[in-house]
Design an enzyme around this catalytic site. Sequence first.
Site, PDB file in Angstrom:
ATOM      1  N   ASP A 333       0.855  -1.176   0.000  1.00  0.00           N
ATOM      2  CA  ASP A 333       0.000   0.000   0.000  1.00  0.00           C
ATOM      3  C   ASP A 333       0.897   1.233   0.000  1.00  0.00           C
ATOM      4  O   ASP A 333       2.116   1.150   0.116  1.00  0.00           O
ATOM      5  CB  ASP A 333      -0.935  -0.017   1.207  1.00  0.00           C
ATOM      6  N   GLU A 533     -10.267   6.832   5.047  1.00  0.00           N
ATOM      7  CA  GLU A 533      -9.180   6.245   5.830  1.00  0.00           C
ATOM      8  C   GLU A 533      -9.076   6.859   7.224  1.00  0.00           C
ATOM      9  O   GLU A 533     -10.076   7.153   7.877  1.00  0.00           O
ATOM     10  CB  GLU A 533      -7.886   6.305   5.029  1.00  0.00           C
TER      11      GLU A 533
END
Length: 857
Positions: A333, A533
């Site tokens: 990521d 997020e």
Amino acid sequence: MIKKYKLNSVYLALIASLTVSGCQHTETTNDSDKAAAVVSNQANIDIWPSVSSKIKQDDVQEARINQIIARMTLEQKVAQMIQPEIRAFDVADMRKYGFGSYLNGGGAFPNNDKYASMQDWVDLADELYNASIDASQDGSTIPTMWGTDAVHGHNNVIGATIYPHNIGLGAMNNPDLMEKIGDATAKIVRVTGIDWVFAPTVAVVRDDRWGRTYEGYSEDPKIVKEYARAMVNGMQGHADSNFMADGKVIATAKHFLGDGGTDLGIDQGNNLASEQELIDIHAQGYISAIEEGVQTIMASFNSWHGEKMHGNHSMLTKVLKEKMGFDGLIVGDWDGHGQVTGCSNASCAQAINAGVDIIMVPNEWKAMYHNTVNQVKSGEISVARIDDAVRRILRVKMRAGLFDGVAPNNRAFAGEQALLGAKQHRDLARQAVRESLVLLKNKNNLLPLNPKQKVLVAGSGADNIGKQSGGWTISWQGTGNVNADFPGGTSIYDGIKQSVEQAGGQVELNEQGQFEQKPDVAIVVFGENPYAEGVGDIKGIEYQRGNKRDIKLLQKLKAQGIPVVSVFISGRPLWVNAELNASDAFVAAWLPGSEGVGVSDVLFTNKQGEVNFDFKGKLSYSWPKSDAQVVLNLGDKNYDPLFPYGYGLTYQDKDTLADNLNEVAEIPLEKDFNQAVTLFESQPQADLGLYLGDKNLWAVPVATSVVTTQGSDNLHLKTTDKNVQEDARLLTWQGRSLAKAYLAWSEPHDLSAYLDTQTSLELQIRVDQTVQAPVHLSVSCGEGCQGQVDITSLLQQQTVKQWADISVDLSCFAKQGADFSNTVAPFEISSSKANQLAFARVRLVPQSAEQAGIKCQ
């Protein structure tokens, strides 16, 4: 506590017309990571399931891969493992290095143009593809591939159909429709020339305070397992029929492993689950995805018992690759490798040795490339590990047909403008909206509504497609968008208006709930503002804690004897007992996306009074009875929700919910003016928006990662990194005229109490070149009302290219004319000279005047 007051001025009207803006992608390393007692992180391989993929290795293909690897130089191999971001490299870089892949982050567009055309996307894909196979690479003609976060439709592209977020899709519990959504998403991604999608998210959420809760389909791993299967088949095609056929894309199951189960619901935090719990709860989506032949899996930011997954060899290699038999590639990521102990964003042998095959290194790709080459030469990374990674990358590319020699512009569906927002895709999304709605309350069978009535539509979400779509929509945080950014889409109000007017009724829209004629019924659409997020992490589950605007609106309408239908927009279940009490009907609409008309399909009958569509949605997350139920999941000991998992009324059901639900919070709200208040951290906080301005236009919303003042580059803003991805903003003044960057609310706030606590405005700042006077820091209280302080000398004292904290006593701004009882912009930095500096966190911090960098007597 911050008090709010309305102020009628031209300045505020301008600000109020703008949507709160945002930025893109954060990572956080939290204290629970450091404090957790580290247990053995060596997996017990024997208890993990063996998984058989329907996609088998082809001997001829494997032989071809071996031949290619044998011809490759070390540098070419490492380049296959490097994944930069489109804002950080160009075609010449691709031609020189031959990156194996690249990505666009949320809010990144070709030419930094939010309104880039479909052809702009395809043209960039074509240019980079051709550069990647250029003969200057010593005969290594390996095509690159482009990855994107198409997590609820092709959500980076203006005009694309935006489907409900996963939390809503989970409530409909319809795997067949999920597969169709996956197929439709794949086609529109192919229209833009992109090969690879970072979806589906198969997290199983345990704590709804997590900012990514809406990315999870359910708290039940059974739904997640079935949906993972459906989405992989929709995106990639079925193994036995249309695998990677025209219009299909490479799918990614993410994030491996345990991202939905972090302690305290902290994004990128520490998962303390047992290994058996990892298997039974968090791994189920990966089992079905691997079975269906998913080609890529993304490593997670989170830790397991204190060890970051990006560096966990036992999990990535021993469990995932060896025991579970995954033969595709593992992608990291966004700079996730940089969080591994001993690593940085520019260097991380540990992540590669652990099993990460492609390093997502958006900005520091060049240093990562050279460091990795040197680490192989020194023996820190083995050639065998590099060859394994490259073999997996080439295997995925061959299976995806990328070695067929067809450039993106010449592939099926490339550039087909007619598919953008096509009717068949909007119809799919509209059906998903209808089936995802969950009816929680329907007192006296108020719903369905007769469309021939006088209908008042109110609330901040009524006519706001950006709000109803949530995060990961055009911009990373989903902020900074207006309805015009969704051509062909419909707000919830648009759908209501259509239903009512077609039946001969009357509809009136007023966000504050005011009306010309008393309505027969009011539909109030309200809920969470967009986030993504870690920015969406919350400390408690009480809705609008400390800010009761929406409940006041509901109570005002109820007091006038108007039946109230609440449509609640949210990325998670929240404690809304007060709002339920004040509503006659209450609908959990989640984050429905661009087809808001799907809501009215269910709320209203047709002209003849017949039901168009009944409610089908059932809760895939348990709904809390109290604000103390921050962790609430089916199967918990003493499970006692307000609405249990699977709850959802239909029009045939009798509603027995009373209007006397407990409204007293068990967790008291602290009103402490001696605590710091964060105004900006990675993105604007507390409903603030970030803006640029100069004489051409004083309010340019910052909705993407690169923004300039209107009509010129007088002031240029771009995202940059301090601690984590894009948590800071770099400002470059050209010095043509006065220009400023500022944080502002849509209505003024009362900050006067902070003057009594010797509070300072503190910001983290990095001076990138010698400061030219003047530079001012200001607090604004509306048109013609401002307190301005010259901070030039303070900035000139800072070491260039190093971060530092600077602060100014609030009394300085007050003495210069700021009225803190009507604060509109609590932070503003301006200059009329050529300067360059970056800022990160901005806070109001209680401290003595002596502690402030600039103090006032």
